[in-house]
Design an enzyme around this catalytic site. Structure first.
Site, short mmCIF file in Angstrom:
data_model
loop_
_atom_site.label_atom_id
_atom_site.label_comp_id
_atom_site.label_asym_id
_atom_site.label_seq_id
_atom_site.Cartn_x
_atom_site.Cartn_y
_atom_site.Cartn_z
N SER A 157 0.88 -1.32 0.04
CA SER A 157 0.12 -0.04 0.05
C SER A 157 1.00 1.23 0.04
CB SER A 157 -0.83 -0.10 1.08
OG SER A 157 -0.28 -0.06 2.34
N ASP B 137 7.20 2.85 6.42
CA ASP B 137 6.81 2.19 5.13
C ASP B 137 6.87 3.27 3.79
OD1 ASP B 137 6.65 0.15 6.62
OD2 ASP B 137 4.31 -0.02 6.27
#
Ligand code: GLA
Length: 386
Positions: free
Chosen positions: A132, A176
């Site tokens: 994602s 991330d």
């Protein structure tokens, strides 16, 4: 550009021309990541040590003169939205990962218009490799290059994270998005999640005779099911009890003194965070003096702490880690949020195959689905390909 990346670029360009009947204005890519060590520390203002892997999301994009977002995912299908309709709570499913970053860039004051976007990916979804964040970062870069906005990697990562927080609705840390934006080939990224200061630490696996294996348990972790958010809230509560801004500022002595007031669950969460930050520093020291073969102990200790103190492992992750170590891996641990997803194992090149076979056999013995095991090495962060 490697032959593989040239092929991917060509394929996404032609997918764009097929779908939209014109050429894209550019092609962008953002990688998935694994985290070498420093787990569940990012939202505690701590330290992480991720690397970009050689799997990525690729985006071909072109501006439109209206405010339509026409989104094509080569894996998931097609959706059309008006930019004016993209806001927190209004977009669900995969489109939120693509539309969210465009909305978040507009919140920075950039005058963003419509876009045609084609998104391709070879990152397994739900495996804890940050598919994602890779989508968000690739779209942020594309929209920034086409409509303007910040150049700085940390600002762009924060925009991608805002999309995840507000449009997707997951309260992730910054690891991330920073990993996808700022990692470089041949290095792990030492990130201070408070200041966002980022240091590239050499991790040239090929030169060292070591192999980093990613073991995808193919069990989906449930990041959105509340367990992650609950850990995060408990950590913030622990910091308040300790009277520190974040658990990054806590010490083991301080924790021990406050054990009763913290309660056992929060005490153990906090102990993990304090020790994990120390492990990041220890691993970085070893890498800086050219001793990557010595980091295995810290990786395995990180796993034990995530399993026992933080309680985010899963039986498949424990099986992978135990089998890898029994077969001679130098160290192994779960990576990412946990509850399934991926583990990693560091092994000598000569034992990597045995480790792979042992993990596969252990999964078969237990009646688990076969894992996917692949070697990876530190790769480039997000960038424009064409
Ligand atoms: C997920 C989150 C990250 C980080 C890790 C755990 O990947 O997106 O921000 O918190 O879990 O280290």
């Amino acid at each position: 550009m490697s032959a593989e990346v040239a092929d991917v670029t060509l394929a996404i360009r032609s997918a764009f021309s097929d779908r939209f009947g014109r050429s894209p204005e550019g092609v962008w890519a953002a990688p998935a990541r694994v985290n070498l060590v420093g787990e569940h520390t990012d939202y505690n203002d701590g330290f992480v040590l991720p690397l970009a892997i050689d799997r990525r999301v690729t985006v071909a994009a072109a501006r439109r003169s209206d405010d339509l977002l026409r989104l094509v995912s080569l894996q998931k299908g097609r959706q059309e939205l008006r930019l004016a309709d993209v806001r927190p709570g209004a977009v669900s499913g995969w489109a939120a990962y693509a539309a969210g970053p465009v909305w978040a860039l507009a919140q920075e004051g950039v005058e963003v218009g419509g876009l045609d976007l084609v998104i391709g990916s070879d990152v397994p979804v739900g495996s804890g490799l940050s598919s994602s964040a890779a989508v968000e970062c690739a779209v942020v870069l594309a929209a920034r290059d086409l409509y303007g906005g910040p150049r700085d990697a940390a600002r762009l990562a924060l925009i991608a994270q805002r999309a995840e927080h507000e449009v997707v609705g997951v309260p992730c840390g910054i690891m991330d998005q920073m990993a996808s934006m700022a990692c470089t080939a041949g290095h792990v990224l030492l990130l201070d999640c408070r200041s966002l200061a980022a240091d590239q630490v050499p991790f040239a696996l090929a030169d060292t005779g070591l192999v980093l294996l990613v073991i995808d348990t193919r069990v989906s972790h449930a990041l959105a099911d509340g367990a992650y958010a609950k850990r995060r809230r408990d950590c913030e509560h622990a910091a308040r009890i300790l009277g520190v801004p974040a658990l990054r500022d806590a010490t083991e002595t301080g924790l021990d003194a406050a054990r009763d007031r913290l309660g056992e669950v929060r005490y153990r969460l906090a102990r993990h965070v304090v020790r994990e930050n120390a492990r990041v520093r220890a691993v970085v020291e070893l890498l800086r003096v050219g001793q990557p073969e010595m980091i295995g102990g810290a990786l395995s200790a990180s796993h034990a702490s995530l399993r026992d103190d933080y309680a985010v492992s899963a039986v498949e992750l424990d099986t992978a880690v135990d089998a890898a170590r029994a077969a001679g891996a130098l160290g192994a641990r779960m990576t990412g949020a946990g509850f399934g997803g991926c583990a990693l194992a560091l092994a000598d090149a000569e034992t990597a195959e045995e480790v792979t076979d042992a993990v596969t056999a252990a999964f078969a013995d237990r009646g688990f689905r076969p894992p996917e095991v692949f070697a990876t090495s530190p790769s480039d962060g997000a960038r424009r390909l064409a």
